[in-house]
Design an enzyme around this catalytic site. Sequence first.
Site, PDB file in Angstrom:
ATOM      1  CB  SER A  84      15.258  23.808  58.309  1.00 12.05           C
ATOM      2  OG  SER A  84      15.994  24.011  57.301  1.00 12.05           O
ATOM      3  CG  ASP A  85      21.540  21.134  59.874  1.00 10.05           C
ATOM      4  OD1 ASP A  85      21.736  21.686  58.947  1.00 10.05           O
ATOM      5  OD2 ASP A  85      21.957  20.426  60.920  1.00 10.05           O
ATOM      6  CD1 TRP A  86      21.240  19.435  52.986  1.00  7.68           C
ATOM      7  CD2 TRP A  86      22.525  21.255  52.700  1.00  7.68           C
ATOM      8  NE1 TRP A  86      21.858  19.552  51.647  1.00  7.68           N
ATOM      9  CE2 TRP A  86      22.471  20.566  51.518  1.00  7.68           C
ATOM     10  CE3 TRP A  86      23.198  22.689  52.960  1.00  7.68           C
ATOM     11  CZ2 TRP A  86      23.098  21.097  50.456  1.00  7.68           C
ATOM     12  CZ3 TRP A  86      23.928  23.168  51.835  1.00  7.68           C
ATOM     13  CH2 TRP A  86      23.868  22.571  50.648  1.00  7.68           C
ATOM     14  CB  ALA A  87      17.684  18.499  53.263  1.00  4.41           C
TER      15      ALA A  87
END
Length: 742
Positions: A275-278
Amino acid sequence: MFKKKLFFIMLTIVLVGCAHTNDPIEAKIDELLSRMTLQEKIGQMNQLTGTGLSKDMISQIKSGKVGSILNELDLKTTNELQRKAVKESRLGIPLLFARDVIHGFKTIFPIPLGQAATWNTQLIESGARVAALEATSTGIRWTFAPMIDIARDPRWGRIAESCGEDPYLTSQMGVAMIKGFQGKNLSDPTSLAACAKHFAGYGATESGKDYNTTWIPEVQLRDVYLPPFKMAVDAGVATFMCSFNDINGVPSSGNEFLNRQILRKEWNYSGILVSDWASIDQMIKHGVCNDLKDATQKAVKAGVDMDMMSYAYINHIEELVKSGVISEKQIDESVRNILRLKYRLGLFDHPYTKEPANMPFYTEESLEKAKQTAIESAVLLKNDRNLLPLNEAVKSVAVIGPLSDSPADQLGTWCFDAEPSHSVTPLAAIQNLYGSKVKVIAEKGLTYSRDMNAQGIAKAVLAARKADVVLLFVGEESQLSGEAHCRADISLPGAQSALLTALKNTGKPVVMVVMAGRPLTIGKEVSEADAVLYAFHGGTMAGPALADLIFGKAVPSGKLPVTLPRMVGQVPIYYAHKMTGRPADKMTMIDKIPVGANQTSLGNTSYHLDAGDGPLFPFGFGLSYTAFHYSGVKISKNSISQGQSITVSCEITNTGKFDAAEVAQFYVRDLVASLARPVKELKGFQKISLKAGETRTINFTLNTEQLAFYNTDMINRAEPGDFQAWISTDSQSGKPATFKLL
Ligand code: NOJ
């Protein structure tokens, strides 16, 4: 007939099964998976940001709750954390350390947009290799690059990190970067697993504002935004990252169509999807998930293998599996992808990083490559009366402008680990390399790009008066582009334009060098300056590169990887646009409309009353100190059938006085099709060096697969009909030859 079909299906199943068990890595994964508890599997899917040797991190590692750590860079720390994982966790599975090594680690190369302007894939590959050598020496084995989002909106700050507007150029650059990062074999300790990001459509962000929503019809998604990602899969990229945006309402981290249907099923990708950050957590803010548990379920269902910093998987997968909402088989698939990469990187056999006698940072060879890349990334936009390169008659130069001596700004966005003290600025380079030939008068004029100080301008004017030529370095500070750094006004910030006008009014010739993270609207400035070099943010060695170009030791060969608009209101503006039913014709500009003119008297064609039609400079544009003549384009056959290919060729002559490199660009147009097609599409390019006076024939092979596009039934094929083909110096010049697809 049916029996025959069944036999082949059975045979395929047996063969695939054998291939699987015969692969030693898959066998090792099977064995390890069979010993893992559900919690240990979930731990592998959890990526956390580094917190040094904190108690909390160590305890999570020991209990098998972390699979990967990002942003941990100290070699002693990474080795110690690895020791905890290998020696003190139950199964001893090594950690994978990751970092954003985007356009260099210590030795900083031009921003990716600048790298794309080189159109030199070998050079780009060698630059990514340098970054890999430097970064892996600290224990990092995974970089979150290349970013291969198609970017057609210069307001978007992340255009700096992109390779520009074109799917073909971006694909070629992306593959070069992947090869450079990953090296010949992932198991080599200097190999960095690359990451194709952001999957997908992130560059289509509405209004050029970061993280914004996107609306992308499937044909456009498949024809424009996805090809670089497909090429990345074919080139063996080890990992993919989800994008932050939603596409047509579905955030990428929960997008089954993108991640399962296209990435896994259609492209057969077997690497990690992180995933990307959060971004899993952010699906709640997008308004498509009730809470983190719901977001976890959607992300797992969509096939996202690793959770970067949402703490979603570690907190919710177990209960979702136990309650039967998610199957453990789905979890096994993701863990397989993660373990596969760890095996391929050789982490199980060699988990630690050897401390080198000297860190391989800023070696002479690396700096030389960075300099060459900066040279080739600069695009010459204007050169009135051949002002450049400066000749012997020039005895003094005034070096002016906020970017003339700004070590941090020339590094551009995304250089977490760079040290500005290693930057060589244009001023330092001109003084050191050419100070014995010309007198150098330095006066910044404005201290930073947004500076509005008129007193500074007055001082700069005094300096200009004392010099034969003004060298003005303008642009953007590094913080004005990059993630979340978007602008609605993309003109030169601060009083830079006023500074140029004041310098111009001294009557001295002005060379303007633009060091920026995006295309800027500089129509007025281009008309005032005598020569213009668009240099992007050129990295550690930007100064020596620009000095060599200005004084003629190097000849410009960069070509724009993105269109320069006249006005921001033209955005999105790109060369591969569709034709309207009323193309621009006889434009009446706003200041020429007679007062009270009849509404229909202006001709009703497609243009802006205040910007006209067309860009300030088109995609692919770039001048040289020499000139190139292109002969007419020849095609080997007038017609081809499906599955065949033709050769398109022309002769290029260097008609000027300098030995130089030229990027010959190959474009085609499908004249009539079931869907309106772009007016031109890049299908190939070659960067060739020609001595003054030399002529060379260049050939491009075109097959019918390259003419294919997605129709409304999502079938990808070339349609019969007439086509045009160009070989030219940019996207707007040259005469086409025609051929028919039967
Ligand atoms: C967010 C960015 O979108 C992505 O490109 C980057 O790799 C991650 N943060 C990790 O730093």
